[in-house]
Design an enzyme around this catalytic site. Structure first.
Site, PDB file in Angstrom:
ATOM      1  N   ARG A 163       0.836  -1.215   0.000  1.00 39.35           N
ATOM      2  CA  ARG A 163       0.000   0.000   0.000  1.00 39.35           C
ATOM      3  C   ARG A 163       0.873   1.269   0.000  1.00 39.35           C
ATOM      4  NH1 ARG A 163      -3.039  -3.709  -0.528  1.00 39.35           N
ATOM      5  NH2 ARG A 163      -5.145  -3.914   0.335  1.00 39.35           N
ATOM      6  N   SER A 235     -10.369  -1.069   4.011  1.00 32.47           N
ATOM      7  CA  SER A 235      -9.544  -1.261   5.210  1.00 32.47           C
ATOM      8  C   SER A 235      -9.126   0.103   5.755  1.00 32.47           C
ATOM      9  CB  SER A 235      -8.281  -2.035   4.867  1.00 32.47           C
ATOM     10  OG  SER A 235      -8.607  -3.278   4.317  1.00 32.47           O
ATOM     11  N   GLU A 331      -4.366   3.107   6.873  1.00 40.16           N
ATOM     12  CA  GLU A 331      -4.222   3.013   5.424  1.00 40.16           C
ATOM     13  C   GLU A 331      -4.902   4.237   4.795  1.00 40.16           C
ATOM     14  OE1 GLU A 331      -5.315  -0.749   3.335  1.00 40.16           O
ATOM     15  OE2 GLU A 331      -6.230   0.595   1.885  1.00 40.16           O
TER      16      GLU A 331
HETATM   17  N1  EPU Z   1     -10.004 -11.577  10.150  1.00 37.08           N
HETATM   18  C1  EPU Z   1     -10.620 -11.713  11.360  1.00 37.08           C
HETATM   19  N2  EPU Z   1     -11.609 -10.832  11.686  1.00 37.08           N
HETATM   20  C2  EPU Z   1     -11.997  -9.831  10.857  1.00 37.08           C
HETATM   21  C3  EPU Z   1     -11.353  -9.696   9.619  1.00 37.08           C
HETATM   22  C4  EPU Z   1     -10.348 -10.571   9.276  1.00 37.08           C
HETATM   23  O1  EPU Z   1     -10.327 -12.610  12.149  1.00 37.08           O
HETATM   24  O2  EPU Z   1     -12.916  -9.099  11.215  1.00 37.08           O
HETATM   25  C5  EPU Z   1      -8.953 -12.561   9.759  1.00 37.08           C
HETATM   26  C6  EPU Z   1      -9.480 -13.514   8.681  1.00 37.08           C
HETATM   27  O3  EPU Z   1     -10.124 -14.603   9.229  1.00 37.08           O
HETATM   28  C7  EPU Z   1      -8.213 -13.907   7.977  1.00 37.08           C
HETATM   29  C8  EPU Z   1      -7.352 -12.670   8.083  1.00 37.08           C
HETATM   30  O4  EPU Z   1      -7.873 -11.889   9.143  1.00 37.08           O
HETATM   31  O5  EPU Z   1      -7.560 -14.955   8.652  1.00 37.08           O
HETATM   32  C9  EPU Z   1      -7.299 -11.878   6.789  1.00 37.08           C
HETATM   33  O6  EPU Z   1      -8.623 -11.433   6.471  1.00 37.08           O
HETATM   34  P1  EPU Z   1      -9.085 -11.055   4.974  1.00 37.08           P
HETATM   35  O7  EPU Z   1      -8.742 -12.151   4.047  1.00 37.08           O
HETATM   36  O8  EPU Z   1     -10.507 -10.631   5.049  1.00 37.08           O
HETATM   37  O9  EPU Z   1      -8.168  -9.866   4.544  1.00 37.08           O
HETATM   38  P2  EPU Z   1      -7.547  -8.617   5.336  1.00 37.08           P
HETATM   39  O10 EPU Z   1      -6.125  -8.899   5.626  1.00 37.08           O
HETATM   40  O11 EPU Z   1      -8.417  -8.257   6.483  1.00 37.08           O
HETATM   41  C10 EPU Z   1      -6.658  -7.502   3.146  1.00 37.08           C
HETATM   42  C11 EPU Z   1      -6.692  -6.154   2.496  1.00 37.08           C
HETATM   43  C12 EPU Z   1      -8.032  -5.930   1.809  1.00 37.08           C
HETATM   44  C13 EPU Z   1      -8.240  -7.009   0.786  1.00 37.08           C
HETATM   45  C14 EPU Z   1      -8.193  -8.373   1.481  1.00 37.08           C
HETATM   46  C15 EPU Z   1      -8.298  -9.536   0.523  1.00 37.08           C
HETATM   47  C16 EPU Z   1      -5.228  -4.719   3.794  1.00 37.08           C
HETATM   48  C17 EPU Z   1      -5.131  -3.622   4.779  1.00 37.08           C
HETATM   49  N3  EPU Z   1      -6.452  -5.114   3.481  1.00 37.08           N
HETATM   50  O12 EPU Z   1      -7.620  -7.498   4.191  1.00 37.08           O
HETATM   51  O13 EPU Z   1      -7.965  -4.682   1.138  1.00 37.08           O
HETATM   52  O14 EPU Z   1      -9.493  -6.876   0.126  1.00 37.08           O
HETATM   53  O15 EPU Z   1      -6.926  -8.495   2.171  1.00 37.08           O
HETATM   54  O16 EPU Z   1      -7.124  -9.646  -0.194  1.00 37.08           O
HETATM   55  O17 EPU Z   1      -4.201  -5.200   3.316  1.00 37.08           O
HETATM   56  C18 EPU Z   1      -8.427  -2.349   1.329  1.00 37.08           C
HETATM   57  O18 EPU Z   1      -7.213  -2.176   1.236  1.00 37.08           O
HETATM   58  O19 EPU Z   1      -9.229  -1.399   1.463  1.00 37.08           O
HETATM   59  C19 EPU Z   1      -8.943  -3.712   1.332  1.00 37.08           C
HETATM   60  C20 EPU Z   1     -10.228  -3.978   1.535  1.00 37.08           C
END
Ligand code: EPU
Length: 338
Positions: A163, A235, A331
């Site tokens: 990012r 995010s 972010e």
């Molecule tokens: N998780 C939780 N609780 C939550 C959310 C997530 O326990 O409320 C856990 C999930 O179970 C999983 C891990 O966290 O084990 C990762 O969750 P997820 O796959 O939903 O992705 P994220 O890391 O929360 C990132 C990006 C998103 C992107 C997703 C999918 C960042 C800051 N965010 O989210 O990007 O869509 O991966 O690739 O890197 C954005 O940047 O605005 C955005 C939405």
């Protein structure tokens, strides 16, 4: 076109009704060069605003907002295995992804349904479902806001990180990206390793760009609020990266904590998980809250102010620090006093 005392409500996905002293809609590169030449007419500071999907205003903006609106997609070059396509900064990102899938060109499909316009995509190095846009950016063209001169930045010169890019550091506020060039694959390389993506593609049928796009859309829609219905900027925080030593200590204490290898050799943690463990998921305070399906997203239920959203985010940050000793980084870009 130049507008004065202009409402930003339609121009930020939190749906906050702040005003800007001056708003310039930019239809072409020439347009921008002309505005820069008459720069002294427009109040400072200047701020570039794309789709407004990664910004939090906390008050009226006292300067000039530049809004690129050049919408076009052009095939620039074609070889036997790839096509270089250029996209005007004002083009809606997902419209471009749809165009790629329609034309059977691979590379953008995992980045389906990300809100915002193409100009901001490189600044932020958007990423989702195992792909970052840096993997397909060939170069970007930008205009220097001080001199009006055009410059191309190669992929390497953009210095992409998680990012992150040069446009958030040394060149912050210096350039407006007018056009991005993508290197798209004719022979497709699918990236299906992230979470339940492969499973969802299988459920839809054949492994192809159309089904990957649809699978990503389905997964996103099941977790992330539609900014057209509930104000949000995706995010709110980045996923924190910690040393292997700290990761090990955390793992001993919290066996279920998700951890991922980071390209830096360290470990990336899931901010959403950390926030959920602090009890914030689904919590609402007034008209702002932490989304019930994804704790990394802070929402505006309608009448929240930017300051209220910011205050909630600081409370979330404080809890995570107190419980885990991890300092979350925003972010979302903050604009205005706090
Ligand atoms: N998780 C939780 N609780 C939550 C959310 C997530 O326990 O409320 C856990 C999930 O179970 C999983 C891990 O966290 O084990 C990762 O969750 P997820 O796959 O939903 O992705 P994220 O890391 O929360 C990132 C990006 C998103 C992107 C997703 C999918 C960042 C800051 N965010 O989210 O990007 O869509 O991966 O690739 O890197 C954005 O940047 O605005 C955005 C939405």
């Amino acid at each position: 076109m130049i507008y004065r005392n202009f409402s930003l409500k339609q121009y930020n996905t939190f749906g906050l009704d702040y005003r800007t002293e001056c708003f310039i809609s930019i239809k072409s590169e020439d347009d921008l060069i002309n505005y820069i030449a008459e720069g002294q007419k427009f109040p400072l500071p200047w701020l570039i605003l794309g789709g407004g999907s990664n910004i939090l205003f906390t008050e009226d903006f006292p300067g000039t907002i530049l809004h690129p609106e050049n919408e076009d997609i052009n095939i620039e070059e074609r070889t036997s295995d790839h096509v270089i396509v250029s996209v005007g900064a004002g083009t809606n990102w997902d419209r471009f992804v749809e165009w790629c899938v329609d034309n059977d060109l691979g590379g953008t499909e995992n980045l389906s349904l990300i809100p915002g316009n193409s100009g901001a995509v490189a600044v932020q190095n958007i990423g989702a479902y195992g792909v970052e846009v840096k993997d397909i950016i060939h170069k970007v063209k930008a205009i220097n806001l001080h001199t009006g001169k055009e410059k191309s930045f190669s992929n390497e010169e953009c210095r992409f990180g998680y990012r992150d890019s040069i446009f958030k550091h040394e060149e912050k506020g210096n350039y407006l990206i007018t056009r991005s060039y993508y290197k798209l694959n004719i022979r497709h390389i699918y990236s299906l390793n992230y979470g339940s993506l492969e499973e969802e593609v299988k459920r839809l049928g054949a492994k192809n760009l159309r089904n990957i796009r649809q699978a990503v859309i389905n997964i996103r829609q099941s977790k992330l609020p539609d900014p057209g219905l509930i104000g949000n900027a995706g995010s709110f925080f980045k996923n924190p990266v910690v040393s292997n030593q700290m990761a090990e200590e955390l793992k001993n204490k919290y066996q279920h904590m998700p951890m991922f290898e980071d390209p830096s050799g360290n470990k990336k943690l899931a901010a959403g998980w950390l926030i959920e463990q602090c009890g914030w998921k689904g919590k609402r305070i007034g008209d702002t809250g932490v989304h019930e399906k994804q704790a990394l997203v802070i929402v505006n239920y309608g009448k929240a102010t930017g300051k209220q959203i910011y205050d909630l985010s600081e409370s979330v940050k404080k809890s995570v620090f107190e419980k885990f000793g991890i300092a979350l980084e925003r972010e979302v870009e903050l604009v205005g006093a706090i």
